[in-house]
Design an enzyme around this catalytic site. Sequence first.
Site, PDB file in Angstrom:
ATOM      1  N   ARG A  79      18.161 -37.086  26.558  1.00 20.30           N
ATOM      2  CA  ARG A  79      19.367 -37.191  25.731  1.00 20.30           C
ATOM      3  C   ARG A  79      19.234 -38.359  24.739  1.00 20.30           C
ATOM      4  O   ARG A  79      19.294 -39.519  25.118  1.00 20.30           O
ATOM      5  CB  ARG A  79      20.599 -37.406  26.615  1.00 20.30           C
ATOM      6  CG  ARG A  79      21.891 -37.673  25.845  1.00 20.30           C
ATOM      7  CD  ARG A  79      22.407 -36.463  25.116  1.00 20.30           C
ATOM      8  NE  ARG A  79      22.861 -35.426  26.046  1.00 20.30           N
ATOM      9  CZ  ARG A  79      23.275 -34.213  25.663  1.00 20.30           C
ATOM     10  NH1 ARG A  79      23.268 -33.892  24.370  1.00 20.30           N
ATOM     11  NH2 ARG A  79      23.647 -33.318  26.568  1.00 20.30           N
ATOM     12  N   ARG A 102      11.411 -28.773  23.584  1.00 18.83           N
ATOM     13  CA  ARG A 102      11.819 -30.122  23.978  1.00 18.83           C
ATOM     14  C   ARG A 102      11.636 -30.390  25.469  1.00 18.83           C
ATOM     15  O   ARG A 102      11.789 -31.535  25.910  1.00 18.83           O
ATOM     16  CB  ARG A 102      13.271 -30.374  23.569  1.00 18.83           C
ATOM     17  CG  ARG A 102      14.273 -29.482  24.296  1.00 18.83           C
ATOM     18  CD  ARG A 102      15.695 -29.734  23.864  1.00 18.83           C
ATOM     19  NE  ARG A 102      16.639 -28.927  24.625  1.00 18.83           N
ATOM     20  CZ  ARG A 102      17.909 -29.235  24.822  1.00 18.83           C
ATOM     21  NH1 ARG A 102      18.402 -30.344  24.302  1.00 18.83           N
ATOM     22  NH2 ARG A 102      18.704 -28.444  25.513  1.00 18.83           N
ATOM     23  N   HIS A 180      16.672 -32.810  15.998  1.00 20.54           N
ATOM     24  CA  HIS A 180      18.019 -33.144  16.486  1.00 20.54           C
ATOM     25  C   HIS A 180      18.197 -34.676  16.532  1.00 20.54           C
ATOM     26  O   HIS A 180      18.389 -35.264  17.602  1.00 20.54           O
ATOM     27  CB  HIS A 180      18.191 -32.533  17.879  1.00 20.54           C
ATOM     28  CG  HIS A 180      19.595 -32.390  18.363  1.00 20.54           C
ATOM     29  ND1 HIS A 180      20.549 -33.377  18.210  1.00 20.54           N
ATOM     30  CD2 HIS A 180      20.210 -31.384  19.025  1.00 20.54           C
ATOM     31  CE1 HIS A 180      21.680 -32.979  18.769  1.00 20.54           C
ATOM     32  NE2 HIS A 180      21.500 -31.763  19.269  1.00 20.54           N
ATOM     33  N   ASP A 225      31.199 -30.976  14.635  1.00 19.31           N
ATOM     34  CA  ASP A 225      30.020 -30.172  14.965  1.00 19.31           C
ATOM     35  C   ASP A 225      29.882 -29.105  13.880  1.00 19.31           C
ATOM     36  O   ASP A 225      30.467 -28.032  13.965  1.00 19.31           O
ATOM     37  CB  ASP A 225      30.189 -29.534  16.352  1.00 19.31           C
ATOM     38  CG  ASP A 225      28.915 -28.857  16.841  1.00 19.31           C
ATOM     39  OD1 ASP A 225      27.926 -28.816  16.082  1.00 19.31           O
ATOM     40  OD2 ASP A 225      28.915 -28.362  17.988  1.00 19.31           O
ATOM     41  N   GLU A 284      21.009 -33.814  11.492  1.00 24.84           N
ATOM     42  CA  GLU A 284      19.813 -33.064  11.851  1.00 24.84           C
ATOM     43  C   GLU A 284      19.311 -32.206  10.689  1.00 24.84           C
ATOM     44  O   GLU A 284      20.057 -31.379  10.160  1.00 24.84           O
ATOM     45  CB  GLU A 284      20.121 -32.156  13.053  1.00 24.84           C
ATOM     46  CG  GLU A 284      20.836 -32.886  14.187  1.00 24.84           C
ATOM     47  CD  GLU A 284      21.412 -31.930  15.208  1.00 24.84           C
ATOM     48  OE1 GLU A 284      20.819 -30.851  15.429  1.00 24.84           O
ATOM     49  OE2 GLU A 284      22.468 -32.259  15.798  1.00 24.84           O
TER      50      GLU A 284
END
Length: 315
Positions: A79, A102, A180, A225, A284
Site C-alpha cells: 500500500r 503488482r 498508481h 476518485d 496516476e
Amino acid sequence: METGAFDLISKMSSSSERKPLEVVKGVNGLDKVVLRQVNGTSAEVYLYGAHVTSWKNEQGEELLFLSSKAIFKPPKPIRGGIPICFPQFSNLGSLDQHGFARNRFWTFDDDPPPLPPDANHKVITDLILRSTKEDLKIWPYSFEYRLRITLGPGGELMLTSRIRNTGTDGKPFTFSFAYHTYFSVSDISEVRVEGLETLDYLDNCQKRERFTEQGDSITFESEVDRIYLSTPTKIAVMDHEKKRTLVMRKDGLPDAVVWNPWDKKAKAMVDFGDDEYKHMLCVEAAAVEKPITLKPGEEWRGRQELSTVNKLLDP
C-alpha cells in the site's frame, strides 16, 4: 536472481563507497534495489511487484507516501509508493483489482533495451516480468513486460514500461494500465492539482458518470476518485505548506486518475491508517478509457517522469 545481473550491479557499485545501485534486503527479507545519485537523491524498488516504495530529494525528504500499515507479505500488494496496475486497472475486467503485475516477483532483465546516449549520469535498473503457466490460467495471453527505472542526475524519477505480445497463436490482447503513484503531501486540504482544468472525467464515486471539471484547479475536501480523460502530458501537484510542486510528465498514457479515499474509506482499509488520507494523494498516469490492444509481436510503451520544484508554480 540471475548471477549475471548481480555481477553487473556489483561492477556498477564498486567505484564508490556510497553505491549508486545496490541490492539489499527490505521488509520481511524481500529483495529491493536502492538507486542513489551523487546529490543525495534516492529511490527504492522491490522486486516484488517492481514496486517503487521510496523516492527522496536532496534533503532526504520522502516524496512518496507509504502506509505505516503496508503489508509486505505476498500475495498482498504493497500500500503506497508506485504500484503497477496491469493488465487491468481497478475492477474493469475479469481479474482481481488492478491486475496481477503488482503482486508477482519480477527479475532483473539480462537483455535490457539499449541505454540512452546520456545514460552516464543516470542510475538505471531494468526489471522484467513474463507470463507464467499460472498467469495464463487467469489471463490466457503471453506477454513480456520490461520496466526501466531511472534516477536522473537532478533526482528526477522515470519509469518506462514496454509491454509486448509474445503470443504465437495469433491472438491479440487488450489491457488497461496505470502507474498508481501515491504522493506524500503535508495536508490534503492544502494541496491543489493543476493541468486538468476544463477536462471531462469519469466519477467513480458516482457510478463512473461523466462530468466536466469546473474548477480552476482541483482541491480536496471529501473523497475524490476520478478518471480524467485526454489529459495533457504535464500535471502539477502544489503542496502549499511545503512550498513544493511535484511535477508529473507522461507519454503514452492519455488518462489521469486522481484519488483520495477520505476518512470513511480509510478506516475500512486494513493496510491503511485511519488518518493517513490527510497526508497522501494519488495522481496516476493511466490508459483506462481506451484500453490498449496489441497484436502478436507488437509493443506498447508508456512513460512517466516525476520531478520536484522547491517553490509553488505560478497559478
